[in-house]
Design a protein around this motif. Structure first.
Motif, PDB file in Angstrom:
ATOM      1  N   ASN A  91       0.830  -1.212   0.000  1.00  0.00           N
ATOM      2  CA  ASN A  91       0.000   0.000   0.000  1.00  0.00           C
ATOM      3  C   ASN A  91       0.854   1.247   0.000  1.00  0.00           C
ATOM      4  OD1 ASN A  91      -2.488  -1.310  -0.041  1.00  0.00           O
ATOM      5  ND2 ASN A  91      -2.550  -1.527   2.176  1.00  0.00           N
ATOM      6  N   HIS A  92       1.924   1.236   0.789  1.00  0.00           N
ATOM      7  CA  HIS A  92       2.789   2.409   0.836  1.00  0.00           C
ATOM      8  C   HIS A  92       3.485   2.637  -0.500  1.00  0.00           C
ATOM      9  CE1 HIS A  92       5.642   5.401   2.211  1.00  0.00           C
ATOM     10  NE2 HIS A  92       6.606   4.655   1.690  1.00  0.00           N
ATOM     11  N   LYS A  93       4.015   1.580  -1.082  1.00  0.00           N
ATOM     12  CA  LYS A  93       4.741   1.710  -2.347  1.00  0.00           C
ATOM     13  C   LYS A  93       3.847   2.234  -3.457  1.00  0.00           C
ATOM     14  CE  LYS A  93       8.785   0.045  -1.105  1.00  0.00           C
ATOM     15  NZ  LYS A  93      10.009   0.884  -1.108  1.00  0.00           N
ATOM     16  N   THR A  94       2.645   1.678  -3.567  1.00  0.00           N
ATOM     17  CA  THR A  94       1.770   2.039  -4.675  1.00  0.00           C
ATOM     18  C   THR A  94       1.104   3.401  -4.477  1.00  0.00           C
ATOM     19  OG1 THR A  94      -0.010   0.752  -3.644  1.00  0.00           O
ATOM     20  CG2 THR A  94       1.316  -0.345  -5.319  1.00  0.00           C
ATOM     21  N   GLN A  95       0.877   3.784  -3.233  1.00  0.00           N
ATOM     22  CA  GLN A  95       0.220   5.065  -2.977  1.00  0.00           C
ATOM     23  C   GLN A  95       1.187   6.231  -2.978  1.00  0.00           C
ATOM     24  OE1 GLN A  95      -2.107   4.747   0.622  1.00  0.00           O
ATOM     25  NE2 GLN A  95      -3.275   2.983  -0.146  1.00  0.00           N
ATOM     26  N   SER A  96       2.454   5.983  -2.659  1.00  0.00           N
ATOM     27  CA  SER A  96       3.419   7.083  -2.587  1.00  0.00           C
ATOM     28  C   SER A  96       3.851   7.560  -3.968  1.00  0.00           C
ATOM     29  CB  SER A  96       4.651   6.649  -1.787  1.00  0.00           C
ATOM     30  OG  SER A  96       5.281   5.543  -2.408  1.00  0.00           O
ATOM     31  N   ASN A  97       3.760   6.676  -4.954  1.00  0.00           N
ATOM     32  CA  ASN A  97       4.057   7.069  -6.336  1.00  0.00           C
ATOM     33  C   ASN A  97       3.228   6.181  -7.261  1.00  0.00           C
ATOM     34  OD1 ASN A  97       5.308   7.327  -8.996  1.00  0.00           O
ATOM     35  ND2 ASN A  97       7.001   8.335  -7.955  1.00  0.00           N
ATOM     36  N   PRO A  98       2.324   6.754  -8.037  1.00  0.00           N
ATOM     37  CA  PRO A  98       1.419   5.945  -8.852  1.00  0.00           C
ATOM     38  C   PRO A  98       2.118   5.120  -9.923  1.00  0.00           C
ATOM     39  CG  PRO A  98       1.228   8.273  -9.423  1.00  0.00           C
ATOM     40  CD  PRO A  98       2.052   8.200  -8.185  1.00  0.00           C
ATOM     41  N   GLU A  99       3.360   5.464 -10.262  1.00  0.00           N
ATOM     42  CA  GLU A  99       4.083   4.718 -11.289  1.00  0.00           C
ATOM     43  C   GLU A  99       4.973   3.632 -10.704  1.00  0.00           C
ATOM     44  OE1 GLU A  99       6.078   7.061 -14.211  1.00  0.00           O
ATOM     45  OE2 GLU A  99       4.536   8.604 -14.255  1.00  0.00           O
ATOM     46  N   SER A 100       5.070   3.555  -9.397  1.00  0.00           N
ATOM     47  CA  SER A 100       5.875   2.505  -8.779  1.00  0.00           C
ATOM     48  C   SER A 100       5.217   1.144  -8.973  1.00  0.00           C
ATOM     49  CB  SER A 100       6.057   2.777  -7.279  1.00  0.00           C
ATOM     50  OG  SER A 100       6.899   3.888  -7.068  1.00  0.00           O
ATOM     51  N   THR A 101       6.043   0.106  -9.053  1.00  0.00           N
ATOM     52  CA  THR A 101       5.532  -1.243  -9.286  1.00  0.00           C
ATOM     53  C   THR A 101       6.034  -2.185  -8.196  1.00  0.00           C
ATOM     54  OG1 THR A 101       7.411  -1.745 -10.742  1.00  0.00           O
ATOM     55  CG2 THR A 101       5.383  -0.931 -11.781  1.00  0.00           C
ATOM     56  N   VAL A 102       5.261  -3.234  -7.965  1.00  0.00           N
ATOM     57  CA  VAL A 102       5.597  -4.225  -6.938  1.00  0.00           C
ATOM     58  C   VAL A 102       5.410  -5.621  -7.522  1.00  0.00           C
ATOM     59  CG1 VAL A 102       5.049  -5.139  -4.651  1.00  0.00           C
ATOM     60  CG2 VAL A 102       4.879  -2.679  -5.082  1.00  0.00           C
ATOM     61  N   GLY A 103       6.363  -6.503  -7.239  1.00  0.00           N
ATOM     62  CA  GLY A 103       6.257  -7.901  -7.618  1.00  0.00           C
ATOM     63  C   GLY A 103       6.324  -8.775  -6.370  1.00  0.00           C
ATOM     64  N   VAL A 104       5.943 -10.035  -6.513  1.00  0.00           N
ATOM     65  CA  VAL A 104       5.911 -10.954  -5.366  1.00  0.00           C
ATOM     66  C   VAL A 104       6.553 -12.279  -5.752  1.00  0.00           C
ATOM     67  CG1 VAL A 104       4.457 -12.152  -3.680  1.00  0.00           C
ATOM     68  CG2 VAL A 104       3.780  -9.884  -4.522  1.00  0.00           C
ATOM     69  N   ILE A 105       7.422 -12.784  -4.865  1.00  0.00           N
ATOM     70  CA  ILE A 105       8.072 -14.076  -5.056  1.00  0.00           C
ATOM     71  C   ILE A 105       7.859 -14.922  -3.809  1.00  0.00           C
ATOM     72  CG2 ILE A 105      10.329 -15.237  -5.151  1.00  0.00           C
ATOM     73  CD1 ILE A 105      11.272 -13.105  -7.058  1.00  0.00           C
ATOM     74  N   ALA A 106       7.473 -16.180  -4.010  1.00  0.00           N
ATOM     75  CA  ALA A 106       7.414 -17.151  -2.912  1.00  0.00           C
ATOM     76  C   ALA A 106       8.729 -17.913  -2.908  1.00  0.00           C
ATOM     77  CB  ALA A 106       6.237 -18.105  -3.101  1.00  0.00           C
ATOM     78  N   MET A 107       9.445 -17.869  -1.780  1.00  0.00           N
ATOM     79  CA  MET A 107      10.796 -18.434  -1.755  1.00  0.00           C
ATOM     80  C   MET A 107      10.815 -19.948  -1.659  1.00  0.00           C
ATOM     81  SD  MET A 107      13.199 -15.696   0.258  1.00  0.00           S
ATOM     82  CE  MET A 107      12.280 -15.623   1.793  1.00  0.00           C
ATOM     83  N   SER A 108       9.692 -20.560  -1.319  1.00  0.00           N
ATOM     84  CA  SER A 108       9.580 -22.015  -1.386  1.00  0.00           C
ATOM     85  C   SER A 108       8.515 -22.306  -2.424  1.00  0.00           C
ATOM     86  CB  SER A 108       9.209 -22.605  -0.024  1.00  0.00           C
ATOM     87  OG  SER A 108       9.170 -24.005  -0.076  1.00  0.00           O
ATOM     88  N   GLY A 109       8.970 -22.511  -3.668  1.00  0.00           N
ATOM     89  CA  GLY A 109       8.045 -22.426  -4.780  1.00  0.00           C
ATOM     90  C   GLY A 109       7.304 -23.683  -5.149  1.00  0.00           C
ATOM     91  N   THR A 110       7.839 -24.871  -4.858  1.00  0.00           N
ATOM     92  CA  THR A 110       7.179 -26.104  -5.267  1.00  0.00           C
ATOM     93  C   THR A 110       7.126 -27.064  -4.099  1.00  0.00           C
ATOM     94  OG1 THR A 110       9.245 -27.144  -5.986  1.00  0.00           O
ATOM     95  CG2 THR A 110       8.046 -25.858  -7.616  1.00  0.00           C
ATOM     96  N   THR A 111       6.344 -28.117  -4.243  1.00  0.00           N
ATOM     97  CA  THR A 111       6.213 -29.096  -3.167  1.00  0.00           C
ATOM     98  C   THR A 111       7.402 -30.039  -3.118  1.00  0.00           C
ATOM     99  OG1 THR A 111       4.943 -30.518  -4.655  1.00  0.00           O
ATOM    100  CG2 THR A 111       3.712 -29.042  -3.212  1.00  0.00           C
ATOM    101  N   ALA A 112       8.154 -30.148  -4.208  1.00  0.00           N
ATOM    102  CA  ALA A 112       9.330 -31.014  -4.222  1.00  0.00           C
ATOM    103  C   ALA A 112      10.485 -30.343  -3.505  1.00  0.00           C
ATOM    104  CB  ALA A 112       9.732 -31.322  -5.663  1.00  0.00           C
ATOM    105  N   THR A 113      11.368 -31.137  -2.933  1.00  0.00           N
ATOM    106  CA  THR A 113      12.526 -30.593  -2.247  1.00  0.00           C
ATOM    107  C   THR A 113      13.790 -31.082  -2.898  1.00  0.00           C
ATOM    108  OG1 THR A 113      12.550 -32.444  -0.701  1.00  0.00           O
ATOM    109  CG2 THR A 113      11.314 -30.479  -0.046  1.00  0.00           C
ATOM    110  N   THR A 114      14.860 -30.362  -2.665  1.00  0.00           N
ATOM    111  CA  THR A 114      16.133 -30.721  -3.249  1.00  0.00           C
ATOM    112  C   THR A 114      16.786 -31.827  -2.440  1.00  0.00           C
ATOM    113  OG1 THR A 114      17.201 -29.012  -1.937  1.00  0.00           O
ATOM    114  CG2 THR A 114      16.483 -28.400  -4.149  1.00  0.00           C
ATOM    115  N   VAL A 115      17.857 -32.393  -2.972  1.00  0.00           N
ATOM    116  CA  VAL A 115      18.591 -33.433  -2.265  1.00  0.00           C
ATOM    117  C   VAL A 115      19.133 -32.865  -0.961  1.00  0.00           C
ATOM    118  CG1 VAL A 115      20.564 -34.978  -2.370  1.00  0.00           C
ATOM    119  CG2 VAL A 115      19.184 -34.567  -4.423  1.00  0.00           C
ATOM    120  N   GLY A 116      18.908 -33.578   0.121  1.00  0.00           N
ATOM    121  CA  GLY A 116      19.370 -33.109   1.417  1.00  0.00           C
ATOM    122  C   GLY A 116      18.299 -32.384   2.198  1.00  0.00           C
TER     123      GLY A 116
END
Length: 250
Positions: A91-116
């Motif tokens: 809300n702060h980012k988008t309201q403070s400047n109408p041209e500002s943009t925001v993206g979202v990333i989930a750091m645990s993206g899939t149900t599978a896990t890596t080795v270990g």
């Protein structure tokens, strides 16, 4: 005593979080009372908010959605506290400047896990945009995934930061500033090497991307490593970003 460390205090019914540094919000919007940082009067807050004009910025929020976020030390859970703080930030980012943009990333993206039993990789939920509908849908649609029962971390911060950097590289408006805000509520295990974090931070600095980190618990394990990342990206003076840590177990 450390001005670069913004605190998050717990409350019986809600989590108080200034996010002053993470949201690039002037500290004057907040007043200190009984070690809890709370807004001034609604009238003063609205008056000051309307006079603030922030520079154009593309920001990507990295969310911790591992099983560790089910922890109830933040009411009702770390995940919900993270969601509330992310909403405030958006809300702060988008309201403070109408041209500002925001993206979202989930750091645990899939149900599978890596080795270990480590983290499974990042998932870009929405590229930097000014469409509030897409941003809020991404925030609300973050599932809880990852090896919560493992001793390994539920997220891969260096890989997630790299994904964020690539997304910012392809942002629509290339005139503005770049920033990533990382929420961390998972313990970073021994497999998270400081040299890898330094390399990720230097890459951000090379690409002129500032970074802020919001720690929701696990400070005993994570604080030193998170500061390594922030210092590498912004310099040891901490001028371009910050680390926001949790308060005590109040």
């Amino acid at each position: 005593d450390d001005p670069s460390l913004t605190t998050i205090r717990r409350h019986p019914t809600r989590s108080y979080c200034t996010l002053a540094a993470a949201a690039s919000c002037p500290p004057s919007l907040f007043s200190t009372f009984n070690t809890q940082l709370v807004p001034k009067t609604k009238k003063d807050l609205q008056k000051q908010t309307h006079t603030i004009i922030m520079p154009l910025e593309s920001c990507i929020i990295l969310l911790d959605n591992s099983e560790y976020m089910r922890n109830g030390d933040y009411v009702p859970t770390r995940l919900e506290a993270q969601h509330d703080a992310a909403n405030l930030l958006v809300n702060h980012k988008t309201q403070s400047n109408p041209e500002s943009t925001v993206g979202v990333i989930a750091m645990s993206g899939t149900t599978a896990t890596t080795v270990g039993g480590g983290a499974s990789g990042a998932q870009l939920l929405v590229s930097p945009t000014d469409d509030m509908g897409k941003i809020l849908a991404a925030l609300h649609g973050v599932p809880t995934r990852g090896p919560g029962a493992s001793t390994a971390s539920g997220v891969d911060i260096p890989a997630s930061v790299q994904v964020a950097s690539l997304a910012l590289k392809h942002r629509r408006n290339k005139n503005g500033m770049q920033r990533v805000v990382v929420f961390v509520g998972s313990p970073l295990g021994d497999e998270v090497d400081n040299r890898i974090l330094q390399r990720a931070g230097r890459q951000l600095k090379k690409n002129n991307v500032a970074i802020d980190v919001v720690a929701l618990g696990e400070l005993e394990v994570n604080e030193e490593r998170l500061r390594v990342l922030v210092d590498a990206a912004n310099g040891t003076s901490g001028g371009g970003g910050s680390t926001a840590g949790s308060g005590g177990a109040g």
